[in-house]
Design a protein around this motif. Sequence first.
Motif, PDB file in Angstrom:
ATOM      1  N   MET A 125      45.913  46.149  44.181  1.00  0.00           N
ATOM      2  CA  MET A 125      46.680  45.106  44.867  1.00  0.00           C
ATOM      3  C   MET A 125      46.001  44.722  46.172  1.00  0.00           C
ATOM      4  SD  MET A 125      49.731  46.293  43.399  1.00  0.00           S
ATOM      5  CE  MET A 125      49.133  47.106  41.980  1.00  0.00           C
ATOM      6  N   ALA A 126      46.686  43.816  46.813  1.00  0.00           N
ATOM      7  CA  ALA A 126      46.119  43.295  48.039  1.00  0.00           C
ATOM      8  C   ALA A 126      44.636  43.041  47.796  1.00  0.00           C
ATOM      9  CB  ALA A 126      46.295  44.267  49.204  1.00  0.00           C
ATOM     10  N   ARG A 127      44.353  42.884  46.539  1.00  0.00           N
ATOM     11  CA  ARG A 127      42.999  42.632  46.090  1.00  0.00           C
ATOM     12  C   ARG A 127      42.553  41.287  46.616  1.00  0.00           C
ATOM     13  NH1 ARG A 127      41.618  43.393  39.839  1.00  0.00           N
ATOM     14  NH2 ARG A 127      43.252  41.942  39.356  1.00  0.00           N
ATOM     15  N   ARG A 128      41.555  41.295  47.454  1.00  0.00           N
ATOM     16  CA  ARG A 128      41.104  40.016  48.002  1.00  0.00           C
ATOM     17  C   ARG A 128      39.958  39.470  47.181  1.00  0.00           C
ATOM     18  NH1 ARG A 128      42.009  37.464  52.133  1.00  0.00           N
ATOM     19  NH2 ARG A 128      39.888  36.862  52.662  1.00  0.00           N
ATOM     20  N   LEU A 129      40.171  38.311  46.622  1.00  0.00           N
ATOM     21  CA  LEU A 129      39.118  37.677  45.847  1.00  0.00           C
ATOM     22  C   LEU A 129      38.382  36.675  46.733  1.00  0.00           C
ATOM     23  CD1 LEU A 129      40.998  36.909  42.532  1.00  0.00           C
ATOM     24  CD2 LEU A 129      39.225  38.609  42.884  1.00  0.00           C
ATOM     25  N   PRO A 130      37.088  36.546  46.514  1.00  0.00           N
ATOM     26  CA  PRO A 130      36.369  35.464  47.207  1.00  0.00           C
ATOM     27  C   PRO A 130      36.859  34.127  46.662  1.00  0.00           C
ATOM     28  CG  PRO A 130      34.916  36.685  45.711  1.00  0.00           C
ATOM     29  CD  PRO A 130      36.231  37.362  45.673  1.00  0.00           C
TER      30      PRO A 130
END
Lengths: 297, 297
Positions: free
Chosen positions: A1-6
């Motif tokens: 989670m809080a997975r930041r994608l470019p």
Amino acid sequence: MARRLPPLYPLRAFEAAARHGSISAAARELSLTQSAVSHEVKALETYFGTSLFRRTRSGLVLTRRGQTVFATAQGAFADLALLGTDSESRDLSGTVTIAAPPLFCAHWLLPRLDRFSLANPGVAFRLLNVTLDRPELLQEVDIAIIWGNGVPEGHDGMKLMAATQMPVVSPALMASAGAADPEKTLRENRILHEGDTRMWRNWCELAGVRMAENPDEWVFDDPALMIEACMRGHGIALGTLPLIDGLLAEGRLVALFREALPAPFHYYLIRSAPPSPGRVPGVVFSWLKGFAGGVEP
Amino acid sequence: MARRLPPLYPLRAFEAAARHGSISAAARELSLTQSAVSHEVKALETYFGTSLFRRTRSGLVLTRRGQTVFATAQGAFADLALLGTDSESRDLSGTVTIAAPPLFCAHWLLPRLDRFSLANPGVAFRLLNVTLDRPELLQEVDIAIIWGNGVPEGHDGMKLMAATQMPVVSPALMASAGAADPEKTLRENRILHEGDTRMWRNWCELAGVRMAENPDEWVFDDPALMIEACMRGHGIALGTLPLIDGLLAEGRLVALFREALPAPFHYYLIRSAPPSPGRVPGVVFSWLKGFAGGVEP
DNA sequence: CCCACCCCATGAATCTGGTTCATACCCGAC
DNA sequence: GTCGGGTATGAACCAGATTCATGGGGTGGG
């Protein structure tokens, strides 16, 4: 989670630009304006806080960071593209026969086919680990990757990637010889050939380097064996990029000279003349096409 | 080329929704409105021309097509997320030790670590193929995946995925027994246990199925061996999803009953209490976290 | 039974970010 | 010099992503 994608669209633009080594070419592929791609690449660069390309006359060259971003992006988009090809339910199943040169099979093709299998468990592969010198063999495979100078007459295909070459040695040999004078190292150590000894000549010519008069030479008919011998410190091999990228990254081989130079041959992706029955080989073919045109470091 | 990608932002929304089994939960993760996610999922469905979720009371269930889209999307986004975590040049290198239950290692963890390695050749893994029953063992690993009922006291972690189970047999056994009366098949064939015989009881209870009075039973201590025996037609095993997804897709195992039912235990991802030196284990941990919360078929 | 609460869907309005247009720059070839 | 190839950049624009507001449908508790 809080997975930041470019940012994804900039990333897609960058991937195409890197693959083609050109902003304009990428724009053509994506049916966008050159301006759009340029903007997006810049957006991605500010996102990452580094530049991804070194802009040079005669094209773009990936920076170190650019290379890793490109590698993951290319893989990810190739996977995603598989979803879009067909709007019907696509449970592919069947067998695809692919022929590719020895080292290429293990170091380039296999990792990629692996990913393909993950998404398409129904597809089985038959791999022929051979250099296709006799064109008749093409009749017996669905897809072939050849090491040569073009697509054979009467076949559907395209250049898959440009190859470059550079002398490599084992870390141990590098340590004992030192990095100070690579030309000396080259002259004082055994040269490892893979079949054809002309490739070393070609490289020396391009590099402007002279070899010893009567070098100690070993000739292997199997390139994998040559690399193995090199890793064990038996001499200096002419490694072909991007096949040995992984070995270099792992530190099992080290480069003797900084720069890789264009190889006399390149990799071409071709498909057997009569499209074989079933659409599975076609899907695999166009998937592999997605990797075409990569630029080298 | 002419590589057609599905619309990326809808895809990202769908991936999160599928992972959580809930539109609202996905919206929370992405810091979006529930409405936004709903719209995007619908957009993706019209793009593909099929529905990807079966909307049912008590959550969403992926359709067949939804499953394949989800699998690729999840993998692709997990890869891309690796790029975003760190804005500095990130050439990760080091060794990460991971412990996971036997079948889980081979069928879930390995294919994913493989992808990770492709992008991060400098990272080496040490895999322990064990069920961590003694919590002390946690001291010796960086990351562990355990089959249990929660995160052990004093550890950082989370539920990785819910497991479901269903009886499976070899295709040959299925062919000879016929699909007409699975309960009869269940009573007339050997039952294969993995260690603990309570799991079969749990399943029968949930399914409302009665087993034979004195069934022919074999007990294995190694789940991989049990599956092997099952594939060779030696009896009926209680397969755990999603571990055997691949084997089912390849047709090496077939389901005896349609529905998979919740297992008494689930998979938890935990990290050793004192974050081990170096940031590599941390990166791997948060990468694995990206796979948490998947919904089952 | 009805109300509170949670979930999802949907149409209209909005706003951000991707895209274009127009333009300027650089470099090499003719 | 000029042309043709490439890239960069600012301003204008537009579409698709996102929100707001709303309605429907379950479930659980008083």
